[in-house]
Design a protein around this motif. Structure first.
Motif, short mmCIF file in Angstrom:
data_model
loop_
_atom_site.label_atom_id
_atom_site.label_comp_id
_atom_site.label_asym_id
_atom_site.label_seq_id
_atom_site.Cartn_x
_atom_site.Cartn_y
_atom_site.Cartn_z
N GLY A 95 0.82 -1.21 0.00
CA GLY A 95 0.00 0.00 0.00
C GLY A 95 0.85 1.26 0.00
O GLY A 95 1.94 1.30 0.59
N ALA A 96 0.34 2.29 -0.68
CA ALA A 96 1.07 3.56 -0.73
C ALA A 96 1.26 4.13 0.67
O ALA A 96 2.27 4.79 0.94
CB ALA A 96 0.30 4.56 -1.62
N THR A 97 0.33 3.86 1.56
CA THR A 97 0.44 4.40 2.92
C THR A 97 1.73 3.90 3.58
O THR A 97 2.43 4.66 4.26
CB THR A 97 -0.78 3.97 3.77
N TYR A 121 -4.04 14.23 3.01
CA TYR A 121 -4.37 12.85 3.36
C TYR A 121 -3.94 12.59 4.81
O TYR A 121 -2.88 13.05 5.24
CB TYR A 121 -3.64 11.90 2.39
N TYR A 124 -0.23 11.55 6.57
CA TYR A 124 1.04 12.29 6.47
C TYR A 124 1.54 12.77 7.84
O TYR A 124 2.68 12.49 8.22
CB TYR A 124 0.92 13.50 5.54
N ASN A 166 0.56 16.09 -3.14
CA ASN A 166 -0.39 15.07 -3.56
C ASN A 166 -1.14 15.59 -4.79
O ASN A 166 -1.92 16.52 -4.69
CB ASN A 166 -1.36 14.79 -2.39
N ASN A 170 -6.48 14.36 -3.14
CA ASN A 170 -7.56 13.93 -2.26
C ASN A 170 -7.50 14.81 -1.02
O ASN A 170 -6.43 14.88 -0.41
CB ASN A 170 -7.34 12.46 -1.86
N ASP A 198 2.76 12.04 -3.49
CA ASP A 198 1.70 11.04 -3.46
C ASP A 198 0.92 11.17 -4.78
O ASP A 198 0.18 12.13 -4.98
CB ASP A 198 0.82 11.33 -2.24
N VAL A 200 -1.10 8.64 -6.14
CA VAL A 200 -1.88 7.40 -6.25
C VAL A 200 -3.03 7.51 -7.27
O VAL A 200 -3.51 6.51 -7.77
CB VAL A 200 -2.42 6.90 -4.88
N TYR A 201 -3.47 8.75 -7.56
CA TYR A 201 -4.55 8.91 -8.54
C TYR A 201 -4.00 9.34 -9.91
O TYR A 201 -4.68 10.00 -10.69
CB TYR A 201 -5.56 9.95 -8.04
N SER A 229 -0.45 3.50 -6.10
CA SER A 229 -1.26 2.46 -5.46
C SER A 229 -2.00 1.63 -6.51
O SER A 229 -2.77 2.18 -7.30
CB SER A 229 -2.28 3.11 -4.53
N LYS A 232 -5.94 1.90 -6.34
CA LYS A 232 -6.68 2.93 -7.07
C LYS A 232 -6.74 2.59 -8.55
O LYS A 232 -7.78 2.71 -9.19
CB LYS A 232 -5.98 4.29 -6.91
N LYS A 240 -4.35 -3.69 -1.01
CA LYS A 240 -3.33 -2.91 -0.30
C LYS A 240 -1.92 -3.17 -0.84
O LYS A 240 -1.03 -3.67 -0.15
CB LYS A 240 -3.36 -3.20 1.21
C1 LIG Z 1 -4.09 10.56 -1.37
C2 LIG Z 1 -3.99 9.13 -0.96
N1 LIG Z 1 -2.79 8.61 -0.68
C3 LIG Z 1 -2.63 7.33 -0.31
C4 LIG Z 1 -3.71 6.49 -0.20
C5 LIG Z 1 -3.51 5.10 0.27
O1 LIG Z 1 -3.26 4.18 -0.71
P1 LIG Z 1 -3.06 2.64 -0.31
O2 LIG Z 1 -4.43 2.08 -0.07
O3 LIG Z 1 -2.37 2.04 -1.46
O4 LIG Z 1 -2.26 2.63 0.95
C6 LIG Z 1 -5.00 6.99 -0.46
C7 LIG Z 1 -6.18 6.12 -0.28
O5 LIG Z 1 -7.29 6.56 -0.16
C8 LIG Z 1 -5.14 8.33 -0.87
O6 LIG Z 1 -6.34 8.85 -1.13
#
Ligand SMILES: Cc1ncc(COP(=O)(O)O)c(C=O)c1O
Length: 382
Positions: A95-97, A121, A124, A166, A170, A198, A200-201, A229, A232, A240
């Motif tokens: 997961g990116a998190t 997000y 962070y 980001n 988001n 970040d 991910v989108y 990610s 997404k 994840k």
């Molecule tokens: C901006 C942003 N970064 C990271 C993530 C997390 O991604 P992952 O589920 O791959 O950890 C999300 C998930 O909603 C997100 O919106």
């Protein structure tokens, strides 16, 4: 009774968990948490079943399956025009998190400052605090939620180590422009900063715009951890799994942390993603049009509502400005409408240190057309 002095005293249950639970409790249409209500591509799900049946069930190499990293390097060349070494610059993470957490842990020392752009997000600031750093919150401009470079510059001190960005963003759906990336590049070179980007989108960008990645600006690429990610991109948020791209010296440090946080990402998931990307390499490029159609359907269905709407430039989130309807704070309104109207959304104030002045709620449009139309019909009656 043993208690702990909390390392994260200000962190409670996240707004996503709270709103999704409330949506379930009230039987509301859930446009709160960011996940699709439709299935991932059949070929990908079949690839996962095959991967487990064919025995890809033990630990992968720490940095990720080579077959997947090679596919990713190929994708980056095709979609962003950049050459990335899959062995030394790509790390597959759970997961990116987790990737973001590892990048921060590897870079930030006690007392270091990290600039974050609010609203941001929610992982962070806690990551920065756990590393002993200080999150310095700078609000995005309130009109279009774009970076305010004057305020960002004013927040830089001799202790600033990193800036987190980001794009697509988001919760607001805004995107960085080429000018923003140029500004960022100048800033980080001038002040010798690292970037945690970040993205991910990355594939969800609309109206003919193109995603601006730190990987495409040489001065940024040298100093950046770029996070992605699969959740997404392939509609599998529950898998994840993501990846981080960074130059070899940064990747080496990120991996040192990653190997003791998670060690590896899930093997059959990586195998399935590698197989699917080999079979359907153009799949990610179709996502923009797919989600833009959903955004447009949702906005069109709301055309007679009292909301003010600026179409989202990216992500699968649409902000609706309710200032013509009520002055109720966003977190209260969100709960009220979930209970009373049966449509759940997300307030944006929990993503900021200082509550934003704009009266907006975030709605996720990664939902079936029927669900979006049903939600819009209810929202039009307000
Ligand atoms: C901006 C942003 N970064 C990271 C993530 C997390 O991604 P992952 O589920 O791959 O950890 C999300 C998930 O909603 C997100 O919106």
């Amino acid at each position: 009774m043993v208690t702990l002095q909390s390392k994260l005293p200000n962190v409670g249950t996240t707004i996503f968990t709270r709103m999704s639970a409330m949506a379930a409790e009230c039987g509301a249409i859930n446009l709160s948490q960011g996940f699709p209500d439709f299935e991932a591509p059949l070929g990908l799900r079949e690839a996962l079943a095959r991967a487990t049946m064919e025995g890809h069930n033990q630990y992968a190499p720490m940095a990720g399956l080579p077959a997947l990293r090679e596919q990713l390097a190929h994708q980056l060349q095709v979609t962003r025009g950049v050459r990335v070494n899959p062995d030394t610059e790509i790390t597959v993470v759970p997961g990116a998190t987790e990737g973001i957490y590892c990048a921060v842990m590897a870079s930030v020392r006690s007392g270091d400052e990290v600039v974050v752009l609010d609203p941001c997000y929610d992982s962070y600031a806690p990551s920065i605090e756990l590393a002993g750093g200080v999150a310095v919150h700078v609000p995005l401009s309130e009109d279009g939620f774009t970076p305010d470079w004057q305020r960002i510059r004013a927040a830089i001190t001799s202790r600033t180590r990193m800036i987190m960005i980001n794009t697509p963003h988001n919760p607001t759906g805004s995107t960085f422009t080429v000018q923003d990336m140029d500004e960022l590049e100048r800033l980080v070179e001038e002040h010798d900063l690292l970037v945690c980007s970040d993205e991910v989108y990355e594939h969800l960008v609309y109206d003919g715009k193109r995603h601006c990645s730190v990987l495409q600006w040489e001065g940024l690429r040298q100093r950046s951890f770029a996070h992605y990610s699969f959740g997404k991109t392939f509609s599998v948020t529950g898998w994840k799994t993501g990846y981080c791209v960074a130059p070899p010296a940064l990747t080496a440090e990120l991996r040192k942390v990653h190997q003791f946080v998670a060690f590896v990402a899930v093997t059959p998931v990586q195998q399935a993603l590698a197989d699917f990307l080999a079979a359907e390499p153009n799949y990610p490029q179709g996502l923009g049009a797919f989600y833009q159609a959903k955004r447009d359907l949702f906005i069109y269905a709301l055309r007679d509502s009292r909301f003010a709407i600026t179409p989202s430039s990216g992500t699968y989130f649409q902000l609706l400005d309710y200032s013509a309807i009520t002055s109720t704070p966003d977190h209260q309104l969100c709960e009220q409408w979930t209970r009373e109207l049966g449509v759940a959304s997300i307030p944006i104030s929990p993503f900021s240190q200082e509550p934003p002045e704009r009266q907006v709620l975030r709605f996720c449009f990664a939902k079936s057309d029927e669900v979006l139309l049903q939600a819009a019909e209810i929202l039009c009656k307000i």
